[in-house]
Design an enzyme around this catalytic site. Structure first.
Site, mmCIF file in Angstrom:
data_model
loop_
_atom_site.group_PDB
_atom_site.id
_atom_site.type_symbol
_atom_site.label_atom_id
_atom_site.label_comp_id
_atom_site.label_asym_id
_atom_site.label_seq_id
_atom_site.Cartn_x
_atom_site.Cartn_y
_atom_site.Cartn_z
ATOM 1 N N LYS A 163 0.847 -1.180 0.000
ATOM 2 C CA LYS A 163 0.000 0.000 0.000
ATOM 3 C C LYS A 163 0.892 1.242 0.000
ATOM 4 C CE LYS A 163 -0.945 1.206 4.830
ATOM 5 N NZ LYS A 163 -0.682 2.638 4.759
ATOM 6 N N LYS A 197 -1.749 -10.227 10.958
ATOM 7 C CA LYS A 197 -1.804 -10.350 12.413
ATOM 8 C C LYS A 197 -2.759 -11.475 12.807
ATOM 9 C CE LYS A 197 -0.718 -5.471 13.131
ATOM 10 N NZ LYS A 197 0.630 -5.734 13.662
ATOM 11 N N ASP A 250 -4.134 7.571 4.650
ATOM 12 C CA ASP A 250 -3.098 6.641 5.087
ATOM 13 C C ASP A 250 -3.662 5.389 5.736
ATOM 14 O OD1 ASP A 250 -0.323 6.003 5.425
ATOM 15 O OD2 ASP A 250 -0.497 6.525 7.539
ATOM 16 N N HIS A 255 -6.379 -0.150 6.243
ATOM 17 C CA HIS A 255 -6.474 -0.963 7.452
ATOM 18 C C HIS A 255 -7.872 -1.021 8.044
ATOM 19 C CE1 HIS A 255 -2.254 -1.129 7.075
ATOM 20 N NE2 HIS A 255 -1.950 -0.018 7.716
ATOM 21 N N LYS A 356 -2.491 10.004 15.008
ATOM 22 C CA LYS A 356 -1.108 10.059 15.473
ATOM 23 C C LYS A 356 -1.048 10.760 16.829
ATOM 24 C CE LYS A 356 1.101 8.568 11.697
ATOM 25 N NZ LYS A 356 2.005 7.385 11.698
#
Length: 507
Positions: A163, A197, A250, A255, A356
């Site tokens: 990605k 994961k 992002d 995700h 973040k």
């Protein structure tokens, strides 16, 4: 999804040569070579295997190997095994060249043929694009022109692409169109390391292997769902990239929407890649798109100011990071409320958030169940019955937690909330992993279950396109609007309070 021998154990991947474009980069050093080391240690790489690294650096095979040995010894000190490393190192080779130079691909072809002969791995080739996204289509075009993507004599050619898959809907469609000029969809493996994961994969096991989960996995029992991917780090050295991307681009099309797809999908008729990915695609198509008006009330953005992290570290504001515009309007936090338009999830909101410099490094999925009727407890000291909550921890401390009410010992009816907590490390050990091992192994076996289909990529961008459009047309007026070390802007809490809910308090 499983590749088992007659004893029910995972068998080694088929013979192949893995070609890594961008072999001198950070991804190869920190993730890919360590992943191959772990696969080698577990006996999941065949003897007939080799790696050819491709980059502009002028180094020898010996220098190439030495770079990774140093990294592995440093980060895998307690588990480093010389014998395992030697078996892998002797299979590592290097081919120097410019990614845009056709001559480099003729040299690569010779190098690949040599490795295939020496290591007895003819016919099968796995190409890994560990390069900037701007090079994806160019590299694949030159591979195709050199006939290196042509499948023949029962051998396969597969390409793993990192990605981001585009930066918006138009660029994602264009990238898929370019890839399909030279590759079939079955040759393309779009990687999202979150799907490597164990807990993410365990969503399917937990849902479909237990009789008590799936019957309650619907709007009749579930009130809402929260999906959080929180990062305590800032943008570090990625300021220039992040200015172009932002939190929404992002993280959410990749995700978070992937996690939503696995949580919300219908049971597939098998764990075959086509069956699983088809159900995920159905979920993406069922998510209600946001109108421009919806964006104003269903999406929240934020940017962090200077602050103090939970460990006491004082950190600067995003606008003070290297490569960032001092007046930047780029969001470092994004939260969105989505609804899924199907029977199973009617009237169940899904809340997604990422950011973040938040108060911790956590990824989790919260399944909030509906309240039971209070009528039974109206003549007791019980003032409130808390709803059950299921928390799937993706990282850290991978596991599953279920909270429920139980009677507090004593002569009167009083309730307390207790937790049943399953931690992977306690039951199955904590084997070293980068999150890429399963994905690389599956790609070698041709299993695309945990990789993104072209339709899924485009559907994800289509869902965030209205948000991107509105946010670009209406610049934020309150940035920065949350302090580093907090859990995001106040408006994110209002996103849930408007529906009568609140974010789960992680710490």
């Amino acid at each position: 999804m499983q590749h088992l021998d007659e004893n029910g154990k995972a068998r080694p991947a088929p013979p192949c040569v893995m070609v890594i474009f961008g072999a001198g980069g950070d991804l190869t050093r920190r993730k890919l070579i360590p992943s191959l080391y772990h696969l080698m240690r577990e006996g999941l790489l065949p003897d007939e295997f080799a790696v050819v690294g491709v980059d502009r650096l002028e180094i020898s095979d010996e220098d190439f190997r030495a770079r990774f040995e140093q990294t592995l010894r440093e980060y895998r000190a307690t588990e480093f095994e010389d014998a395992v490393w030697q078996r892998l190192a002797e299979r590592l080779h290097y081919s120097q060249g410019d990614f845009k130079d056709p001559q480099a691909y003729r040299q690569l072809q010779q190098r690949m043929a040599h490795c295939a002969e020496v290591h007895r791995a003819p016919g099968n080739y796995l190409f890994y694009m560990a390069t900037p996204p701007s090079l994806f289509s160019e590299i694949i075009r030159l591979l195709a022109e050199a006939e290196l993507t042509l499948e023949q004599d029962k051998g396969w050619r597969r390409v793993i692409i990192e990605k981001p898959f585009g930066k918006d809907l138009d660029s994602a469609i264009a990238l898929n169109r370019q890839l399909h000029q030279y590759l079939t969809e079955s040759q393309i493996f779009r990687i999202d390391h979150y799907l490597g994961k164990e807990t993410v994969q365990n969503i399917m096991a937990f849902r479909f292997a237990n009789g008590f989960t799936e019957p309650t996995w619907n709007h009749q029992f579930i009130e809402h769902v929260q999906i959080t991917v929180a990062e305590s780090v800032g943008v570090e050295h990625r300021g220039t990239y992040y200015e172009e991307a932002g939190a929404l681009r992002d993280m959410i099309p990749n995700h978070l929407l992937v996690l939503l797809g696995f949580v919300a999908m219908e049971p597939p008729n098998s764990f075959d890649a086509y069956a699983v990915r088809d159900e995920v695609n159905k979920v993406m198509r069922a998510v209600q798109p946001l109108s421009p008006e919806d964006v104003l009330t269903h999406a929240v953005r934020g940017q962090y100011a200077e602050g103090v992290m939970p460990n006491g570290e004082k950190v600067p504001a995003y606008r003070g990071s290297p490569g960032v515009d001092p007046q930047s309007r780029t969001e470092t936090y994004a939260a969105i409320r989505f609804m899924i338009d199907n029977w199973r999830w009617a009237d169940v909101p899904f809340y997604l958030r990422t950011g973040k410099r938040l108060g911790g490094q956590y990824s989790e999925i919260v399944i909030q169940y509906r309240h039971v009727p209070f009528r039974l407890f109206r003549d007791t000291p019980v003032e409130q019955v808390h709803a059950n909550q299921l928390v799937i921890r993706v990282q850290p401390d991978e596991g599953i937690q279920l909270s429920f009410s139980a009677k507090i010992p004593g002569p009167t009816m009083r309730l307390g909330t207790v937790n049943m907590d399953f931690c992977y490390n306690d039951y199955f050990g904590n084997a070293p992993t980068t999150g890429y091992e399963t994905l690389i192994y599956d790609a070698m076996n041709g299993d695309a279950t945990l990789f993104k289909h072209a339709d899924t990529v485009e559907a994800g961008w289509e869902l965030v396109a209205p948000v991107l459009d509105v946010w670009s047309a209406l610049p934020p007026r309150d940035f920065p609007n949350y302090r580093a070390g907090s859990w995001g802007p106040a408006a994110a809490g209002e996103l849930l309070r408007r529906d009568g809910y609140r974010w789960r308090h992680i710490l």
